[in-house]
Design an enzyme around this catalytic site. Structure first.
Site, PDB file in Angstrom:
ATOM      1  N   HIS A  29      41.025  34.352  41.719  1.00 21.34           N
ATOM      2  CA  HIS A  29      41.036  32.891  41.841  1.00 21.34           C
ATOM      3  C   HIS A  29      41.976  32.237  40.827  1.00 21.34           C
ATOM      4  O   HIS A  29      41.648  31.219  40.213  1.00 21.34           O
ATOM      5  CB  HIS A  29      39.618  32.325  41.689  1.00 21.34           C
ATOM      6  CG  HIS A  29      38.680  32.748  42.768  1.00 21.34           C
ATOM      7  ND1 HIS A  29      38.253  34.057  42.906  1.00 21.34           N
ATOM      8  CD2 HIS A  29      38.085  32.040  43.763  1.00 21.34           C
ATOM      9  CE1 HIS A  29      37.434  34.145  43.946  1.00 21.34           C
ATOM     10  NE2 HIS A  29      37.312  32.944  44.481  1.00 21.34           N
ATOM     11  N   GLU A  51      30.736  36.120  30.263  1.00 17.92           N
ATOM     12  CA  GLU A  51      31.962  36.917  30.214  1.00 17.92           C
ATOM     13  C   GLU A  51      32.166  37.616  28.876  1.00 17.92           C
ATOM     14  O   GLU A  51      32.654  38.753  28.827  1.00 17.92           O
ATOM     15  CB  GLU A  51      33.179  36.031  30.521  1.00 17.92           C
ATOM     16  CG  GLU A  51      33.321  35.636  31.968  1.00 17.92           C
ATOM     17  CD  GLU A  51      32.428  34.475  32.366  1.00 17.92           C
ATOM     18  OE1 GLU A  51      32.378  34.164  33.563  1.00 17.92           O
ATOM     19  OE2 GLU A  51      31.773  33.881  31.475  1.00 17.92           O
ATOM     20  N   ASP A  64      38.465  23.765  44.161  1.00 19.07           N
ATOM     21  CA  ASP A  64      37.724  23.926  42.901  1.00 19.07           C
ATOM     22  C   ASP A  64      38.293  23.050  41.789  1.00 19.07           C
ATOM     23  O   ASP A  64      37.617  22.776  40.796  1.00 19.07           O
ATOM     24  CB  ASP A  64      37.746  25.396  42.455  1.00 19.07           C
ATOM     25  CG  ASP A  64      36.829  26.252  43.299  1.00 19.07           C
ATOM     26  OD1 ASP A  64      36.149  25.700  44.182  1.00 19.07           O
ATOM     27  OD2 ASP A  64      36.789  27.477  43.088  1.00 19.07           O
ATOM     28  N   ARG A 117      42.837  33.718  45.436  1.00 18.61           N
ATOM     29  CA  ARG A 117      41.734  33.423  46.355  1.00 18.61           C
ATOM     30  C   ARG A 117      42.229  33.314  47.792  1.00 18.61           C
ATOM     31  O   ARG A 117      41.599  33.815  48.720  1.00 18.61           O
ATOM     32  CB  ARG A 117      41.071  32.112  45.949  1.00 18.61           C
ATOM     33  CG  ARG A 117      40.014  31.628  46.942  1.00 18.61           C
ATOM     34  CD  ARG A 117      39.588  30.200  46.631  1.00 18.61           C
ATOM     35  NE  ARG A 117      38.479  29.759  47.463  1.00 18.61           N
ATOM     36  CZ  ARG A 117      37.986  28.534  47.446  1.00 18.61           C
ATOM     37  NH1 ARG A 117      38.518  27.633  46.626  1.00 18.61           N
ATOM     38  NH2 ARG A 117      36.984  28.198  48.234  1.00 18.61           N
ATOM     39  N   PHE A 149      37.977  32.141  33.500  1.00 19.80           N
ATOM     40  CA  PHE A 149      36.943  32.657  32.610  1.00 19.80           C
ATOM     41  C   PHE A 149      37.341  34.002  32.002  1.00 19.80           C
ATOM     42  O   PHE A 149      37.087  34.257  30.830  1.00 19.80           O
ATOM     43  CB  PHE A 149      35.626  32.795  33.369  1.00 19.80           C
ATOM     44  CG  PHE A 149      35.247  31.573  34.153  1.00 19.80           C
ATOM     45  CD1 PHE A 149      35.414  30.307  33.606  1.00 19.80           C
ATOM     46  CD2 PHE A 149      34.747  31.678  35.442  1.00 19.80           C
ATOM     47  CE1 PHE A 149      35.076  29.170  34.325  1.00 19.80           C
ATOM     48  CE2 PHE A 149      34.412  30.542  36.163  1.00 19.80           C
ATOM     49  CZ  PHE A 149      34.573  29.288  35.618  1.00 19.80           C
TER      50      PHE A 149
END
Length: 315
Positions: free
Chosen positions: A111, A60, A119, A169, A85
Site C-alpha cells: 500500500h 509494528e 485512504d 495496492r 507503518f
C-alpha cells in the site's frame, strides 16, 4: 519487444502468493504481520503454513523486535505492514534492531504511494524509499509488476542481510513476461533502447514510462526506458552508460522527488557524469484522498502527462 499486457495484478497479491509458494522449500521462512494479513496478502501464507505465521497485532515495533530475535536463531523472517507503518512508524526499530546488527530480516511494505487512493495522505507513504535507503546495508527494491514482485521476494530470500520491498495496492499491468527476462538485485533492465533521452523508472511507473516512450516516439523523440527495480544498490554502471549516450535523464517514481529514485540517479550522475536531470514524482507535497486513477492523473503521473512534461523539458 516488451508489450504491456491487459492483465493487471496488484504486486501485494504477488507478494502473498510468492511467500506461500516459497514456504514449501524454505522451512526457516517465517512471516509476521501487524493485524493486516488480509490487506498485505500474507493471509495466503498463513493459510498454507499457519504455524509459521505470527500476527503481532497493531504493533509494528514489537513485530520488528520479534523478527530480529528470530533472525538471530537462524530463521528468515518477513515482516509485513502498510509502507507508512513498516517504514515510518517503525523507522527506529528497523534502524536499530535490524539495520545496525545487519540481521537477515526482510520487510514487505504494501500500500505504498498515492495509489493507495481513498485512504488519503496519512496512509500514502511517499517518503519510504528515502528513509530505507538511508539505513546502511539496507537493500531497497520496488518491483514493477507481478512477475518482478515474485522474483524479488525469491531474490531477497536467497540473499543475506536486511531488505525492503515496496508493493502497491492497485492492480498494475504485467509486462515482464517477455523471453529472456531476468531479475538480479542491483541490476537495471533496458526495456527500450533510445538515443535522445533516458527514462529511469521504478515500480508502477515503469509501465507508464513505456507508454510515454511510445507517445514521445510519435513526436520524433527517441527515448530509452530503463527499469530500475533496485533503488539501493542502484546500477551505477547502467545509469552512466545510458546517459553517456543520451546526454539527458528523466526519473519517474510514485514517491517524493526527494530522496528516492530521482535523488539516487542524481547522486550517481553528479559524481561521475554531470548531466541535465528532470525528476518526476510527487513534488514536496502530501497526497490526498481520491481513487488511484484520479490521483495518478492529478499528480501528472500518467503516460500522457509524462509525455507532455518530458517534451516541454527537452525543448
Amino acid at each position: 519487444m516488451v508489450k504491456i499486457s491487459d492483465t493487471k495484478i496488484a504486486t501485494r497479491e504477488s507478494y502473498g502468493k510468492a511467500l506461500a509458494e516459497l514456504g514449501k522449500d524454505y522451512e526457516n521462512l517465517i512471516v509476521l504481520d501487524a493485524d493486516l494479513a488480509g490487506a498485505t496478502k500474507t493471509s495466503v501464507f498463513k493459510k498454507a503454513f499457519p504455524d509459521r505465521h505470527i500476527d503481532c497485532g497493531i504493533a509494528e515495533a514489537d513485530m520488528t523486535g520479534i523478527a530480529a530475535g528470530l533472525a538471530t536463531c537462524g530463521k528468515i523472517p518477513f515482516i509485513s505492514s502498510f509502507a507508512m507503518f513498516a517504514s515510518g512508524r517503525n523507522f527506529e526499530q528497523v534502524r536499530n534492531s535490524i539495520g545496525y546488527p545487519h540481521l537477515n530480516v526482510k520487510i514487505g511494505a504494501t500500500h505504498a504511494g498515492i495509489t493507495v487512493g481513498e485512504d488519503g495522505a496519512t496512509h500514502q507513504c511517499l517518503e519510504d524509499l528515502s528513509l530505507m535507503r538511508s539505513i546502511p546495508g539496507m537493500t531497497v527494491i520496488v518491483p514493477s509488476d507481478d512477475i518482478e514482485a515474485k522474483a524479488a521476494v525469491k531474490a531477497v530470500l536467497d540473499m543475506e542481510g536486511p531488505a525492503y520491498l515496496r508493493f502497491g495496492r492497485a492492480a498494475s499491468p504485467v509486462f515482464n513476461d517477455y523471453e529472456g527476462y531476468k531479475f538480479e538485485i542491483g541490476k537495471g533492465i533496458v526495456l527500450r533502447e533510445g538515443k535522445d533521452v533516458t527514462l529511469f523508472a521504478t515500480g508502477f511507473m515503469v509501465a507508464e514510462s513505456l507508454k510515454a516512450a511510445e507517445l514521445l516516439a510519435n513526436e520524433g523523440i527517441d527515448a530509452e526506458v530503463i527499469n530500475i527495480h533496485t533503488i539501493k544498490p542502484i546500477d551505477k554502471d547502467l545509469v552512466i552508460k545510458s546517459v553517456s549516450k543520451t546526454k539527458k535523464a528523466v526519473t519517474l517514481e510514485e514517491h517524493s522527488v526527494i530522496g528516492g529514485l530521482g535523488s539516487s540517479v542524481c547522486e550517481v550522475l553528479s559524481e561521475s557524469l554531470p548531466s541535465p536531470v528532470l525528476r518526476i514524482g510527487i513534488n514536496d507535497e502530501f497526497g490526498q484522498s481520491g481513487t488511484a486513477a484520479a490521483l495518478v492523473e492529478h499528480y501528472g503521473l500518467n503516460s500522457e502527462a509524462l509525455c507532455s512534461k518530458i517534451k516541454a523539458w527537452l525543448k
